[in-house]
Design a protein around this motif. Structure first.
Motif, PDB file in Angstrom:
ATOM      1  N   ASP A  35      18.766  46.531  19.727  1.00 54.30           N
ATOM      2  CA  ASP A  35      20.248  46.291  18.359  1.00 54.30           C
ATOM      3  C   ASP A  35      21.287  47.295  19.175  1.00 54.30           C
ATOM      4  N   ASN A  54      19.939  37.205  17.006  1.00 56.83           N
ATOM      5  CA  ASN A  54      20.846  38.213  16.090  1.00 56.83           C
ATOM      6  C   ASN A  54      22.084  38.923  15.795  1.00 56.83           C
ATOM      7  N   LYS A  77      14.258  41.028  21.727  1.00 56.45           N
ATOM      8  CA  LYS A  77      14.521  42.888  21.656  1.00 56.45           C
ATOM      9  C   LYS A  77      14.740  43.494  23.104  1.00 56.45           C
TER      10      LYS A  77
END
Lengths: 93, 380
Positions: free
Chosen positions: B189, B19, B184
């Motif tokens: 992030d 992502n 993840k």
């Protein structure tokens, strides 16, 4: 989080801390009595270091000065001055 | 869950799951399928990233540089001439300490023009300050991408993941692509530290000039951090194993423990070499392979330790530094200087897509045991 020993970012306006005047060989010397305040030196200066003092000489003309902290001695101001009020002089320290 | 996937498609899929916020690339064979797939994902609405089309690789690299400087995750991929066109920007990305990840689908360099595989492109820019990782299989390549982002963001270094053009990019193999939640867990992030990225509310400049009294220290810090990143790779590989159950590392030792002859190589050719080793081992020959995954930083101490017992070391390069020898070979000689007593010989294979077969590997194994120590081009 990784921290750098040597900072890689620069704050806005911090380029002025780098006084580039030390690069120069010749410095402009202005005859302030001959100056007619035409602003030509300011217009042609690549570094924008010629400025109006706002003061008047004996002839009643506003005269100019220069900021030698950043003047690299290119001589454009002396070349373009319509009354030859600027002379380039060897800058001996 | 394993699926039969094309290498390029698997890379595109892992990037989608990682992502990034911005993807920018210019298509070039054999990287094309990766970026085509990413564009398709975006066009069909099942990818979140911004896809910025560029007019050249120089622009693509510049776009990801700028995007990364705003503190977001970025991605680009290229090959061959495209990588060379990026060169100037690649040095800047490393110097500006931006955690960009790029996939290089390894291809030969012109001329003569060749669209086929060798590793001349990536090794040519080895001094740019990027971490360079090489995968043997598409599975390893996608695993390396997950590790690459984690490494890039923890060390603030750009990472290049290399996969052999066509041999990996265009072939299908059973691949396990981890689910997004697991990725993840390993790779949270990206949150850059305050004051390290471009922000309109906190204006500052990135990539400014450094006078002679600063430049050298900044370059040394980059040098030190790239060198140090090998320890981070070791640590992240262990964590990777815990989360995903697969092995990664600086290199793989394949039957080297008692080996008299050890081959050193990078990328897909290691698969062929392993087959030959298995065959020769059955006949009682003590042969092994050191498969280098991490080419930059070059893990000197670890490699010397692994090769200390080998009598003959054959370095198999898919590239060459013209005027010297195989690049991996000269790196190994430098690392081993005064420490390794073995004979180290440079063998050049597979340039411009020449197939590397088992016969050639056997030829190398026989040749390295001879007195002659000149550079050998093994083509047939």
């Amino acid at each position: 989080m990784k921290k750098f020993k040597h900072i890689l970012t620069a704050k806005p306006g911090s380029a002025k801390e780098n006084k580039t005047g030390s690069w120069r060989t010749f410095k402009p010397v202005i005859d302030q009595e001959a100056c007619i305040g035409c602003d030509m030196c300011n217009k042609v200066c690549p570094d924008g270091i010629c400025y109006s003092t706002g003061l008047k000489n004996k002839k009643g003309r506003i005269y100019y000065d220069r900021n030698l902290d950043y003047c690299k001695g290119c001589g454009l101001c002396a070349k373009e001055c319509p009354v030859n009020a600027i002379k380039m002089v060897e800058d001996i320290k | 869950m394993k699926q039969i996937l094309e290498g390029s498609h698997a890379v595109a899929e892992i990037i989608r799951r990682i992502n990034p916020a911005v993807v920018s690339a210019y298509p070039i064979t054999p990287q094309t399928h990766i970026v085509e797939d990413l564009e398709k994902m975006k066009a069909e609405g099942w990818a979140d990233f911004e896809y910025i089309r560029s007019e050249s690789e120089f622009a693509a690299a510049s776009i990801v540089l700028g995007a990364s400087a705003t503190g977001v995750r970025t991605y680009t991929a290229t090959s061959s001439q495209g990588l060379l066109l990026m060169t100037e920007v690649l040095f800047n990305i490393a110097g500006m300490r931006l955690p960009v990840v790029v996939t290089c689908a390894n291809r030969a360099i012109s001329g003569p023009i060749s669209i086929w595989n060798d590793q001349q492109d990536s090794v040519t820019i080895r001094d740019a300050g990027w971490v360079q990782l090489y995968g043997e299989t598409s599975q390893e390549v996608i695993d390396l991408h997950i590790l690459a982002y984690k490494l890039a963001e923890s060390s603030l270094l750009p990472v290049m993941v290399n996969m052999d053009g066509f041999i990996l990019t265009h072939t299908y193999e059973p691949i396990d692509i981890p689910p997004q939640n697991l990725i993840k867990k390993y790779l949270p992030d990206y949150k850059p530290a305050k004051n390290t990225y471009l922000d309109v509310n906190n204006p500052q400049s990135l990539g400014t000039f450094a006078p002679p009294d600063r430049y050298m220290e900044i370059r040394q810090e980059l040098f030190d951090d790239v060198a140090e990143s090998k320890n981070e790779i070791k640590k992240l590989s262990q964590e990777f194993k815990q989360v995903f159950g697969r092995d990664l590392g600086l290199f793989e030792e394949y039957k080297t423990k008692d080996a008299r002859v050890v081959l050193v190589a990078m990328g897909s050719v290691c698969g062929t070499i392993k087959e030959v080793i298995d065959e020769l081992r059955k006949k009682g020959q003590k042969v092994g392979l050191l498969k280098l995954t991490c080419f930059r930083p070059f893990p000197d101490e670890e490699i010397i330790k692994a090769l200390s017992k080998a009598k003959y070391i054959a370095v198999v390069d898919k590239s060459i530094s013209i005027g010297t020898e195989g690049i991996l070979a000269s790196d190994l000689k430098r690392a081993g200087f005064g420490k390794l007593k073995s004979k180290i010989q440079s063998f050049i294979v597979g340039l411009g897509g020449r197939d590397v077969n088992k016969k050639m590997i056997k030829q190398i194994i026989n040749q390295v045991k001879l007195k002659d120590n000149s550079i050998k081009f093994v083509g047939e």
